[in-house]
Design a protein around this motif. Structure first.
Motif, PDB file in Angstrom:
ATOM      1  N   THR A   4       3.287  -2.629  11.088  1.00 12.74           N
ATOM      2  CA  THR A   4       2.661  -3.174   9.879  1.00 12.74           C
ATOM      3  C   THR A   4       3.764  -3.756   9.003  1.00 12.74           C
ATOM      4  O   THR A   4       4.808  -3.122   8.808  1.00 12.74           O
ATOM      5  N   VAL A   5       3.525  -4.956   8.499  1.00 14.92           N
ATOM      6  CA  VAL A   5       4.471  -5.608   7.597  1.00 14.92           C
ATOM      7  C   VAL A   5       3.695  -6.208   6.434  1.00 14.92           C
ATOM      8  O   VAL A   5       2.478  -6.386   6.503  1.00 14.92           O
ATOM      9  N   ALA A   6       4.410  -6.514   5.366  1.00 15.29           N
ATOM     10  CA  ALA A   6       3.835  -7.233   4.226  1.00 15.29           C
ATOM     11  C   ALA A   6       4.280  -8.686   4.302  1.00 15.29           C
ATOM     12  O   ALA A   6       5.478  -8.969   4.449  1.00 15.29           O
ATOM     13  N   PHE A   7       3.308  -9.607   4.210  1.00 21.34           N
ATOM     14  CA  PHE A   7       3.616 -11.036   4.216  1.00 21.34           C
ATOM     15  C   PHE A   7       3.690 -11.515   2.768  1.00 21.34           C
ATOM     16  O   PHE A   7       2.735 -12.013   2.204  1.00 21.34           O
ATOM     17  N   GLY A   8       4.844 -11.258   2.184  1.00 18.94           N
ATOM     18  CA  GLY A   8       5.020 -11.556   0.772  1.00 18.94           C
ATOM     19  C   GLY A   8       4.784 -10.329  -0.080  1.00 18.94           C
ATOM     20  O   GLY A   8       4.444  -9.260   0.422  1.00 18.94           O
ATOM     21  N   PRO A   9       4.979 -10.432  -1.379  1.00 20.50           N
ATOM     22  CA  PRO A   9       4.840  -9.269  -2.274  1.00 20.50           C
ATOM     23  C   PRO A   9       3.440  -8.667  -2.204  1.00 20.50           C
ATOM     24  O   PRO A   9       2.433  -9.385  -2.145  1.00 20.50           O
ATOM     25  N   HIS A  10       3.398  -7.330  -2.192  1.00 19.96           N
ATOM     26  CA  HIS A  10       2.131  -6.606  -2.137  1.00 19.96           C
ATOM     27  C   HIS A  10       2.262  -5.385  -3.045  1.00 19.96           C
ATOM     28  O   HIS A  10       3.293  -4.709  -3.037  1.00 19.96           O
ATOM     29  N   PRO A  11       1.242  -5.048  -3.829  1.00 17.80           N
ATOM     30  CA  PRO A  11       1.401  -4.013  -4.865  1.00 17.80           C
ATOM     31  C   PRO A  11       1.724  -2.610  -4.334  1.00 17.80           C
ATOM     32  O   PRO A  11       2.387  -1.837  -5.034  1.00 17.80           O
ATOM     33  N   VAL A  12       1.251  -2.268  -3.129  1.00 13.42           N
ATOM     34  CA  VAL A  12       1.489  -0.900  -2.643  1.00 13.42           C
ATOM     35  C   VAL A  12       2.149  -0.868  -1.266  1.00 13.42           C
ATOM     36  O   VAL A  12       2.346   0.197  -0.703  1.00 13.42           O
ATOM     37  N   ALA A  13       2.499  -2.016  -0.699  1.00 15.42           N
ATOM     38  CA  ALA A  13       3.033  -2.045   0.656  1.00 15.42           C
ATOM     39  C   ALA A  13       4.279  -1.189   0.795  1.00 15.42           C
ATOM     40  O   ALA A  13       4.400  -0.386   1.735  1.00 15.42           O
ATOM     41  N   ARG A  14       5.226  -1.356  -0.101  1.00 12.60           N
ATOM     42  CA  ARG A  14       6.479  -0.619   0.024  1.00 12.60           C
ATOM     43  C   ARG A  14       6.244   0.884  -0.072  1.00 12.60           C
ATOM     44  O   ARG A  14       6.801   1.676   0.681  1.00 12.60           O
ATOM     45  N   GLU A  15       5.378   1.303  -1.000  1.00 13.06           N
ATOM     46  CA  GLU A  15       5.068   2.731  -1.149  1.00 13.06           C
ATOM     47  C   GLU A  15       4.424   3.277   0.118  1.00 13.06           C
ATOM     48  O   GLU A  15       4.800   4.343   0.618  1.00 13.06           O
ATOM     49  N   TRP A  16       3.438   2.576   0.643  1.00 12.59           N
ATOM     50  CA  TRP A  16       2.723   3.062   1.833  1.00 12.59           C
ATOM     51  C   TRP A  16       3.602   3.030   3.078  1.00 12.59           C
ATOM     52  O   TRP A  16       3.530   3.923   3.921  1.00 12.59           O
ATOM     53  N   LEU A  17       4.421   1.994   3.215  1.00 11.21           N
ATOM     54  CA  LEU A  17       5.330   1.929   4.362  1.00 11.21           C
ATOM     55  C   LEU A  17       6.358   3.053   4.302  1.00 11.21           C
ATOM     56  O   LEU A  17       6.663   3.680   5.317  1.00 11.21           O
ATOM     57  N   ALA A  18       6.888   3.330   3.108  1.00 12.35           N
ATOM     58  CA  ALA A  18       7.859   4.418   2.961  1.00 12.35           C
ATOM     59  C   ALA A  18       7.208   5.758   3.284  1.00 12.35           C
ATOM     60  O   ALA A  18       7.795   6.613   3.956  1.00 12.35           O
ATOM     61  N   LEU A  19       5.988   5.952   2.831  1.00 12.82           N
ATOM     62  CA  LEU A  19       5.269   7.198   3.077  1.00 12.82           C
ATOM     63  C   LEU A  19       4.971   7.364   4.569  1.00 12.82           C
ATOM     64  O   LEU A  19       5.125   8.457   5.138  1.00 12.82           O
ATOM     65  N   THR A  20       4.582   6.283   5.229  1.00 12.63           N
ATOM     66  CA  THR A  20       4.247   6.342   6.650  1.00 12.63           C
ATOM     67  C   THR A  20       5.500   6.535   7.490  1.00 12.63           C
ATOM     68  O   THR A  20       5.479   7.266   8.492  1.00 12.63           O
ATOM     69  N   ALA A  21       6.604   5.907   7.090  1.00 18.20           N
ATOM     70  CA  ALA A  21       7.868   6.148   7.776  1.00 18.20           C
ATOM     71  C   ALA A  21       8.292   7.606   7.630  1.00 18.20           C
ATOM     72  O   ALA A  21       8.785   8.238   8.579  1.00 18.20           O
ATOM     73  N   GLU A  22       8.090   8.172   6.433  1.00 14.87           N
ATOM     74  CA  GLU A  22       8.403   9.593   6.211  1.00 14.87           C
ATOM     75  C   GLU A  22       7.540  10.483   7.104  1.00 14.87           C
ATOM     76  O   GLU A  22       8.027  11.457   7.694  1.00 14.87           O
ATOM     77  N   ALA A  23       6.251  10.151   7.205  1.00 14.91           N
ATOM     78  CA  ALA A  23       5.339  10.935   8.052  1.00 14.91           C
ATOM     79  C   ALA A  23       5.762  10.864   9.514  1.00 14.91           C
ATOM     80  O   ALA A  23       5.748  11.876  10.233  1.00 14.91           O
ATOM     81  N   LEU A  24       6.154   9.675   9.955  1.00 12.09           N
ATOM     82  CA  LEU A  24       6.564   9.510  11.348  1.00 12.09           C
ATOM     83  C   LEU A  24       7.856  10.269  11.624  1.00 12.09           C
ATOM     84  O   LEU A  24       7.982  10.963  12.646  1.00 12.09           O
ATOM     85  N   ARG A  25       8.825  10.185  10.727  1.00  9.98           N
ATOM     86  CA  ARG A  25      10.073  10.937  10.896  1.00  9.98           C
ATOM     87  C   ARG A  25       9.802  12.441  10.947  1.00  9.98           C
ATOM     88  O   ARG A  25      10.409  13.169  11.731  1.00  9.98           O
ATOM     89  N   ALA A  26       8.888  12.921  10.100  1.00 11.85           N
ATOM     90  CA  ALA A  26       8.592  14.353  10.053  1.00 11.85           C
ATOM     91  C   ALA A  26       7.987  14.820  11.370  1.00 11.85           C
ATOM     92  O   ALA A  26       8.334  15.892  11.891  1.00 11.85           O
ATOM     93  N   ALA A  27       7.076  14.027  11.945  1.00 13.63           N
ATOM     94  CA  ALA A  27       6.471  14.394  13.225  1.00 13.63           C
ATOM     95  C   ALA A  27       7.500  14.339  14.341  1.00 13.63           C
ATOM     96  O   ALA A  27       7.545  15.228  15.209  1.00 13.63           O
ATOM     97  N   GLU A  28       8.337  13.313  14.336  1.00  8.95           N
ATOM     98  CA  GLU A  28       9.355  13.197  15.376  1.00  8.95           C
ATOM     99  C   GLU A  28      10.355  14.349  15.297  1.00  8.95           C
ATOM    100  O   GLU A  28      10.881  14.803  16.318  1.00  8.95           O
ATOM    101  N   LYS A  29      10.606  14.836  14.104  1.00  7.31           N
ATOM    102  CA  LYS A  29      11.567  15.929  13.930  1.00  7.31           C
ATOM    103  C   LYS A  29      11.100  17.206  14.611  1.00  7.31           C
ATOM    104  O   LYS A  29      11.917  17.983  15.133  1.00  7.31           O
TER     105      LYS A  29
END
Length: 349
Positions: A224-249
């Motif tokens: 998932t990527v943002a095509f230009g500025p998006h109000p919550v994309a960075r927050e949701w991507l950071a949260l989902t990356a954190e969730a994925l790292r936690a599961a992989e750990k």
């Protein structure tokens, strides 16, 4: 012990006389037969592969498996009754066994015992050759998805982008592993969106979920990527990356699906977004796209060593959009090996 050996040991432990497999994915996993129809009967000693003669050339003979050609449907039943001892208790994959065939076998005195978990479980661990093929299928998928996402243009439709991904999967591998998912904007809130005529606009979220098939084995990756500025994309991507790292750990041989799911779920819960997630974290992949174990919330099922799994946390908010990141990993006794998927640091760039 090889895969047939593991299956026989599991059958013996349950007091079953043999196993009848008819799903093409099982024929490839247990007999290396890449065909669309047939059957494999696994006995306590030896196995018999039943194939239409037209498919015989697609199979390389094996010392532990005999070939029994059949000419038509009635001959197929006769062939099965030749190789399955009368009165046997036979393990079957009930979810995929043809109903009419099952009734005919029961009518002649065979006891068919549903054993889906046993049959799928014995094939969960992959060989080194299979893992190498899955790694290559993931590599091809990564390259294609990274290329198309780096070349997004306003006005392209979801359907057009899917066609380009599928064209390349067919040119560079054996084709798509499943119906490629492409979603723009608010439609990224649909986990399995069907690509349509929605066109790309600045400020859209873009989700692509695709996989290459190679040698009968399936890749499955999501970006998932943002095509230009998006109000919550960075927050949701950071949260989902954190969730994925936690599961992989916590991913390792013997871990439960519940533990994996909870590791990924905790960051969403802390952010007040748990209600907008799915009730599971992923699944195994191989000759089927979704293989056991399925990694559901609260499930006590465990993950064997050398299973290849996908972990795919995501958040889906109706009317706004969603984010999913999915990677493929080989499970080891100590942890895991990444086979493919989005680089988490780049997901936030």
């Amino acid at each position: 012990m090889d895969r047939l050996g593991h299956l026989r040991a599991a059958l013996a432990a349950q007091g079953l006389g043999g196993a009848l497999l008819t799903l093409p994915a099982h024929l490839q996993a247990y007999a290396a037969a890449r065909v669309s129809a047939g059957a494999l009967y696994v006995a306590p000693v030896g196995a018999t592969l039943l194939l239409d003669p037209r498919y015989a050339s697609a199979w390389t003979p094996r010392p532990d498996t005999a070939l029994r050609p059949y000419a038509h449907a009635d001959d197929f039943l006769r062939a099965l009754l030749e190789v399955i001892p009368g009165g046997s208790r036979v393990a079957v994959h009930a979810d995929t066994l043809n109903y009419a065939l099952g009734k005919r076998l029961e009518a002649v005195g065979l006891e068919l015992v549903p054993a889906d978990t046993l049959i799928s479980g014995a094939a969960a661990a992959k060989t080194e050759d299979e893992i190498a093929t899955l790694r290559e299928a993931a590599r091809i998928t990564d390259r294609i998805l990274q290329d198309v996402l780096s070349d997004l243009r306003p006005g392209v439709s979801e359907r057009t982008l899917r066609a380009e991904i599928d064209r390349r999967l067919t040119a560079e591998a054996d084709g798509p592993a499943f119906g490629t998912i492409v979603a723009f904007g608010e439609r990224t809130a649909l986990p399995h969106a069907q690509p349509g005529e929605r066109t790309l606009r600045r400020g859209d979220l873009v989700t692509v979920d695709a996989g290459a098939t190679l040698g009968g084995l399936h890749a499955d990756l999501t970006y998932t990527v943002a095509f230009g500025p998006h109000p919550v994309a960075r927050e949701w991507l950071a949260l989902t990356a954190e969730a994925l790292r936690a599961a992989e750990k916590v991913l390792r041989a013997g871990v439960s699906a519940a533990e994996l799911d909870e590791a990924a779920r905790a960051p969403y819960r802390a952010a007040g977004l748990d209600a907008f997630t799915l009730r599971g974290i992923g699944h195994a992949v191989g000759y089927e796209l979704h293989e056991a174990p399925i990694l559901r919330e609260g499930s006590a099922v465990t993950v064997p060593a050398d299973t290849v799994v996908t972990l795919e946390p995501g958040v889906y908010v109706p009317g706004t959009g969603g984010v999913r990141l999915e990677r493929m990993l080989r499970v080891t006794p100590q942890g895991s090996e990444l086979l493919g998927g989005p680089r988490l640091e780049e997901a936030l760039a």
